[in-house]
Motif scaffolding. Structure first.
Motif, PDB file in Angstrom:
ATOM      1  N   UNK A  21       0.054  -1.727  -8.761  1.00 41.26           N
ATOM      2  CA  UNK A  21      -0.120  -0.951  -7.538  1.00 41.26           C
ATOM      3  C   UNK A  21      -1.564  -1.124  -7.099  1.00 41.26           C
ATOM      4  N   UNK A  22      -1.788  -1.614  -5.892  1.00 40.43           N
ATOM      5  CA  UNK A  22      -3.127  -1.852  -5.403  1.00 40.43           C
ATOM      6  C   UNK A  22      -3.540  -0.714  -4.480  1.00 40.43           C
ATOM      7  N   UNK A  23      -4.622  -0.029  -4.834  1.00 41.55           N
ATOM      8  CA  UNK A  23      -5.092   1.077  -4.012  1.00 41.55           C
ATOM      9  C   UNK A  23      -5.787   0.593  -2.752  1.00 41.55           C
ATOM     10  N   UNK A  24      -6.603  -0.451  -2.880  1.00 47.20           N
ATOM     11  CA  UNK A  24      -7.358  -0.932  -1.746  1.00 47.20           C
ATOM     12  C   UNK A  24      -6.435  -1.672  -0.788  1.00 47.20           C
ATOM     13  N   UNK A  29      11.420  15.996 -19.293  1.00 51.11           N
ATOM     14  CA  UNK A  29      12.821  15.569 -19.166  1.00 51.11           C
ATOM     15  C   UNK A  29      13.228  15.313 -17.721  1.00 51.11           C
ATOM     16  N   UNK A  30      12.772  16.169 -16.800  1.00 56.53           N
ATOM     17  CA  UNK A  30      13.159  16.000 -15.398  1.00 56.53           C
ATOM     18  C   UNK A  30      12.564  14.725 -14.809  1.00 56.53           C
ATOM     19  N   UNK A  31      11.311  14.431 -15.153  1.00 57.65           N
ATOM     20  CA  UNK A  31      10.675  13.207 -14.660  1.00 57.65           C
ATOM     21  C   UNK A  31      11.355  11.974 -15.253  1.00 57.65           C
ATOM     22  N   UNK A  32      11.688  12.038 -16.546  1.00 60.62           N
ATOM     23  CA  UNK A  32      12.381  10.919 -17.189  1.00 60.62           C
ATOM     24  C   UNK A  32      13.716  10.676 -16.503  1.00 60.62           C
ATOM     25  N   UNK A  33      14.435  11.741 -16.187  1.00 61.90           N
ATOM     26  CA  UNK A  33      15.729  11.580 -15.514  1.00 61.90           C
ATOM     27  C   UNK A  33      15.545  10.949 -14.142  1.00 61.90           C
ATOM     28  N   UNK A  34      14.487  11.335 -13.428  1.00 58.94           N
ATOM     29  CA  UNK A  34      14.212  10.725 -12.128  1.00 58.94           C
ATOM     30  C   UNK A  34      13.945   9.235 -12.249  1.00 58.94           C
ATOM     31  N   UNK A  35      13.165   8.848 -13.263  1.00 62.39           N
ATOM     32  CA  UNK A  35      12.868   7.425 -13.494  1.00 62.39           C
ATOM     33  C   UNK A  35      14.151   6.677 -13.835  1.00 62.39           C
ATOM     34  N   UNK A  67       5.418  11.844  -8.791  1.00 68.03           N
ATOM     35  CA  UNK A  67       4.152  12.583  -8.916  1.00 68.03           C
ATOM     36  C   UNK A  67       3.593  12.461 -10.338  1.00 68.03           C
ATOM     37  N   UNK A  68       4.477  12.464 -11.331  1.00 65.06           N
ATOM     38  CA  UNK A  68       4.017  12.270 -12.713  1.00 65.06           C
ATOM     39  C   UNK A  68       3.434  10.875 -12.898  1.00 65.06           C
ATOM     40  N   UNK A  69       4.083   9.893 -12.274  1.00 65.61           N
ATOM     41  CA  UNK A  69       3.559   8.528 -12.356  1.00 65.61           C
ATOM     42  C   UNK A  69       2.204   8.428 -11.663  1.00 65.61           C
ATOM     43  N   UNK A  70       2.072   9.102 -10.541  1.00 63.12           N
ATOM     44  CA  UNK A  70       0.791   9.094  -9.839  1.00 63.12           C
ATOM     45  C   UNK A  70      -0.296   9.748 -10.685  1.00 63.12           C
ATOM     46  N   UNK A  74       2.964   6.710  -0.378  1.00 61.77           N
ATOM     47  CA  UNK A  74       3.929   6.372   0.662  1.00 61.77           C
ATOM     48  C   UNK A  74       5.355   6.589   0.157  1.00 61.77           C
ATOM     49  N   UNK A  75       5.606   6.263  -1.096  1.00 64.91           N
ATOM     50  CA  UNK A  75       6.934   6.480  -1.665  1.00 64.91           C
ATOM     51  C   UNK A  75       7.262   7.975  -1.696  1.00 64.91           C
ATOM     52  N   UNK A  76       6.302   8.785  -2.097  1.00 62.98           N
ATOM     53  CA  UNK A  76       6.515  10.238  -2.142  1.00 62.98           C
ATOM     54  C   UNK A  76       6.731  10.782  -0.736  1.00 62.98           C
ATOM     55  N   UNK A  77       5.899  10.323   0.215  1.00 64.50           N
ATOM     56  CA  UNK A  77       6.012  10.816   1.593  1.00 64.50           C
ATOM     57  C   UNK A  77       7.393  10.510   2.177  1.00 64.50           C
TER      58      UNK A  77
END
Length: 296
Positions: free
Chosen positions: A269-272, A144-150, A249-252, A288-291
């Motif tokens: 999302x491109x890792x390379x 629920x908390x992650x859904x609310x964040x999204x 973090x859940x998305x990651x 980067x978004x989390x940081x």
């Protein structure tokens, strides 16, 4: 997430190509081109013509964005005045509560679409006619908390007016797409026999307009990545920084569970970081978004 940008750019390219084909066919059939005088290009007339066509295409794309998203994704809109399941009603209530906190006077439509991917998006031509949609995969994967964040992140996109500013940017890009595609098409048509010139001019316009539209999307994607950081901060203000970080973090964690090809398609999302494909990514790197959000 990426769906908002994908639908807008796809619709824009389709609308712009349709307008271009119709106008080019009319010029072939009538032998008249609005920006030509005595067989030469009038650059001022062409620029005005390009701006009218370019902004018309962008505005039409914006107007169609909500309808297009519903049709392509099969979004089922949740009517708060109709019977809903407890989970559905909770989603509607969360979106409305976050929207009021964001200062929105008209509540967005809320919808759910069937998909195993973890995704959500916000779209719509104005703040008064917006849509927030979530996938069943997101609801089944995140707490629920992650859904609310999204949801807070998506509401922040609406409150920030990102679709309108994206439209203005797309209108400018469309102007240059139309402008340069017709200059090159004119030059190409002069390299062939006179009886073939109308056909070459018509084909070249379509080909180069499509090519330049794809290249122009790089600019739109760069702007989209920039706005994602603002939506993250807005989501943190609405739902709380902890919930917004938790959602990322859940998305990651979800991204790390899928293979690289699925990851590129589902989250864009491109890792390379050395890959030129990152130019077409609508979202910045999750780390980067989390940081940045944790440093807020």
């Amino acid at each position: 997430m990426a769906r908002r940008i994908f639908f807008f750019i796809l619709t824009n390219i389709m609308v712009l190509l349709t307008i271009g084909i119709v106008l080019s066919l009319l010029s072939v059939l009538t032998g008249f081109e609005w920006y030509l005088a005595d067989g030469q290009i009038n650059l001022v007339s062409l620029l005005i013509f390009s701006a009218v066509v370019g902004f018309t295409g962008a505005l039409m794309s914006l107007a169609m964005s909500r309808w297009m998203a519903k049709k392509m994704m099969g979004v089922r809109v949740l009517d708060p005045d109709q019977p809903l399941s407890p989970r559905e009603r909770k989603i509607v209530e969360k979106v409305h509560r976050l929207s009021r906190a964001a200062g929105l006077t008209h509540m967005p439509e809320v919808g759910i679409y069937q998909s195993p991917e973890v995704n959500a998006f916000a779209t719509g031509p104005t703040k008064k006619r917006s849509l927030v949609a979530v996938s069943t995969g997101l609801l089944e994967t995140m707490d629920d908390e992650a859904v609310e964040g999204v949801l807070a992140h998506e509401v922040a996109h609406i409150a920030n007016g990102d679709m309108v500013t994206m439209t203005l940017l797309q209108g400018v890009i469309n102007t240059f797409v139309v402008f340069f595609s017709r200059i090159i098409a004119f030059a190409a048509s002069r390299l062939v026999k006179e009886d073939l010139q109308p056909i070459v001019h018509f084909v070249a316009i379509i080909v180069f307009q499509l090519l330049f539209s794809i290249l122009g999307s790089i600019v739109v994607m760069a702007y989209s990545r920039h706005r994602e950081f603002h939506a993250d901060r807005g989501g943190a203000d609405l739902a709380g920084k902890d919930k917004m970080v938790h959602a990322l973090r859940c998305l990651k964690a979800y991204v790390n569970r899928v293979d690289n090809s699925q990851q590129a398609l589902q989250t864009l999302k491109i890792n390379n970081q050395r890959s030129w494909f990152k130019l077409f990514a609508s979202h910045p790197d999750l780390d980067e978004r989390i940081r940045r959000l944790e440093a807020k």
